[in-house]
Design an enzyme around this catalytic site. Structure first.
Site, short mmCIF file in Angstrom:
data_model
loop_
_atom_site.label_atom_id
_atom_site.label_comp_id
_atom_site.label_asym_id
_atom_site.label_seq_id
_atom_site.Cartn_x
_atom_site.Cartn_y
_atom_site.Cartn_z
N HIS A 259 74.09 7.55 17.35
CA HIS A 259 73.65 6.17 17.23
C HIS A 259 74.54 5.34 18.14
O HIS A 259 75.76 5.53 18.15
CB HIS A 259 73.80 5.72 15.77
CG HIS A 259 72.96 4.54 15.43
ND1 HIS A 259 73.26 3.29 15.89
CD2 HIS A 259 71.82 4.42 14.71
CE1 HIS A 259 72.34 2.45 15.46
NE2 HIS A 259 71.45 3.10 14.74
N ARG A 282 69.74 -5.52 17.29
CA ARG A 282 69.29 -5.59 18.69
C ARG A 282 67.83 -6.00 18.75
O ARG A 282 67.45 -6.84 19.56
CB ARG A 282 69.49 -4.22 19.37
CG ARG A 282 70.92 -3.98 19.79
CD ARG A 282 71.10 -2.58 20.34
NE ARG A 282 71.01 -1.57 19.29
CZ ARG A 282 70.37 -0.43 19.38
NH1 ARG A 282 69.75 -0.12 20.49
NH2 ARG A 282 70.37 0.42 18.38
#
Ligand SMILES: Cc1cc2nc3c(=O)[nH]c(=O)nc-3n(C[C@H](O)[C@H](O)[C@H](O)COP(=O)(O)OP(=O)(O)OC[C@H]3O[C@@H](n4cnc5c(N)ncnc54)[C@H](O)[C@@H]3O)c2cc1C
Length: 494
Positions: A259, A282
């Site tokens: 990740h 994000r």
């Protein structure tokens, strides 16, 4: 009436969701269960799961969802599609497809089981990346799904007098015998507890989880390029070697999910275990900066963003493998995650926790360094549509800064992130009923090892190249229950 023979013990090794599910099924099938857990408390990485558990079709979904199987096959990628592979000679496409069919086919019943029999609220359904329908279930309350499911199952188990949980008990070895048929069978385990070594006889279900947190051990062995990365996982040793020692076939051991954004805690930057900075930060508009400059389209896949970051110079690294030995030195990057006021608001449900933990801080734009302020101005123009993004980002979430003088007084949320390991797709090859399969001679199909089952992240072959979010809790329940029922039948001589 004279009592029948006492049921043989089913030994479950590891008290995460796979172990608890297996224990429950074995008890329901009439067995007596001894659960050995290495840690002081059960729960493993399962208790940390925060997004939810997949299931389709379920009564909580609004859409007619028929795509769970095909989504899983697509996500498994080349490893599933390959007809044969040198490292997995006998575990090919049909075996992999059978596991996927079992997982997805039993998923609706797994949700029903947790809701109706165990009493877990799973009424809220979300759509995660890679899924073509909303099918990841969690509760409506504040308790995250991993903790909700683990706690409720444990409560049920503790009510059963035939269930015995031993914590701080680490299995070190599987005991074997040569069976009448001339093959090796597993007859029990050797474990340590309170400094003593003991043995236990019975059918064995291995549910000891993955090795993403074993950064200098199994991760170093199978993915040396990832050794030294921090992780979301507990930093415990992988146990795959114990299965390999009795002949188990391990597959896909180099398939590791990373990740791109684990939070680096300013008060403890070298912590091995880190919190995930959720993808939606994000998606909601957040940008990534290195030395004040954007360097990647933040909306790219996790793998892509992670790889781009890992090509940048790390901020801290152990110089040599020898130095890494026994050292806590991690390889980390100094990447800033920055959310403008609009993106902060869009992620409000998560932001409060991150601010409280000190993982994110609020700062006025004018307090940031000049390179960062310039990047914010440029990016705001991209979002406003006055120029294209050189990095190819086309979706901007809730970003609303304009790149004007007024921005200087507004507050952004900013924190440091670094790539982390999150999940290991590889592990012991199993049958659809959770039987551990043994290595075989060239050309022969894989045969079950008598007396040995496995479920959860310790197993391999189901997720191939990439696990879909929400499918690991599900595999724990589906294959854990199957393994529990099968091991109980074996132990009871049925
Ligand atoms: C932060 C985080 C969030 C996640 N969110 C999700 C999500 O939302 N949905 C989802 O599906 N998945 C999620 N996952 C992944 C998922 O939680 C795990 O893959 C899954 O729960 C693994 O379960 P398990 O039972 O196989 O292993 P674990 O839960 O890790 O349990 C293994 C247990 O075995 C014990 N053990 C190990 N070795 C020994 C030994 N030698 N002897 C005795 N005991 C031993 C360990 O101490 C541990 O308690 C997440 C993972 C993390 C880390």
């Amino acid at each position: 009436m004279s009592p029948g023979p006492a049921p043989q013990t089913i030994i479950v090794v590891g008290g995460g969701l796979a172990g608890l599910s297996a224990s429950y099924a074995a008890l329901r099938a009439g067995g007596a269960v001894r659960l050995l857990e290495r840690a002081e408390r059960p729960g493993g990485n399962s208790i940390k799961a925060s997004s939810g558990i997949n299931g389709a079709p379920t009564r909580f979904q609004r859409d007619q969802d028929t795509a769970f199987y095909s989504d899983t096959v697509r996500s498994a990628g080349a490893r599933l599609a390959a007809e044969a592979d040198a490292s997995t000679t006998h575990f090919r496409r049909p075996e992999r497809e059978a596991l996927v069919a079992t997982l997805t086919g039993a998923s609706g019943k797994a949700i029903d089981f947790l809701v109706d029999e165990i009493g877990v609220d799973l009424s809220v359904v979300a759509q995660l990346g890679g899924h073509s329908f909303p099918r990841t279930h969690r509760g409506a309350g504040k308790l995250p799904p991993g903790a909700a499911i683990v706690t409720a199952l444990l409560e049920k188990l503790k009510q059963d007098p035939k269930f015995e949980l031993s914590t701080a008990s680490e299995v070190k070895r599987l005991l074997t015998q040569i069976s009448d048929a001339g093959s090796r069978k597993v007859t029990g385990v050797e474990f340590t507890s309170a400094g003593q070594t003991a043995t236990l006889q019975g059918a064995v279900i291995f549910t000891t989880g993955g090795f993403a947190g074993d950064t200098w051990g199994l991760l170093q062995k199978h993915r040396p390029d990832l050794a030294g990365l921090p992780s979301t996982n507990d930093p415990r040793p992988g146990t795959h070697g114990l299965l390999e020692a009795v002949g188990a076939q391990l597959i896909d051991m180099d398939s590791v999910q990373i990740h791109p954004t684990g939070f680096v805690q300013p008060s403890d930057p070298d912590a091995r275990v880190k919190f995930l900075a959720a993808e939606m930060l994000r998606g909601g508009g957040g940008i990534l900066l290195h030395r004040g400059r954007r360097f990647v389209n933040e909306m790219e896949t996790r793998e892509h963003v992670s790889h781009v970051i890992m090509k940048l110079p790390p901020s801290s690294t152990a110089a040599t493998a020898a130095e890494k030995e026994g050292s806590e030195s991690l390889t980390q990057w100094d990447i800033q995650l920055l959310l403008d006021p609009g993106a902060c608001e869009a992620a409000a449900s998560h932001i409060g926790f991150y601010l409280w933990k000190g993982l994110l801080a609020k700062k006025k734009v004018k307090e940031l360094d000049e390179a960062t302020r310039e990047s914010i101005r440029e990016y705001s123009q991209v979002v406003a549509g006055t120029k294209p993004d050189a990095l190819g980002r086309k979706v901007f979430g809730s970003w609303r800064l304009q790149g004007t003088e007024e921005d200087e007084e507004l507050e952004v949320c900013i924190g440091r992130v670094t790539p982390i390991t999150h999940f290991t797709m590889g592990g012991a090859a199993i049958s659809s009923k959770g039987h551990v399969l043994a290595k075989s001679d060239e050309g022969a199909s894989l045969k079950p090892i008598e007396g040995l089952w496995a479920a959860g992240e310790i197993t391999g072959g189901l997720h191939g190249d990439n696990r879909l979010g929400g499918s690991s809790l599900l595999e724990c329940v589906v294959f854990g229950r199957a393994a529990g029922a099968e091991a109980a039948s074996y132990a009871l001589g049925r």
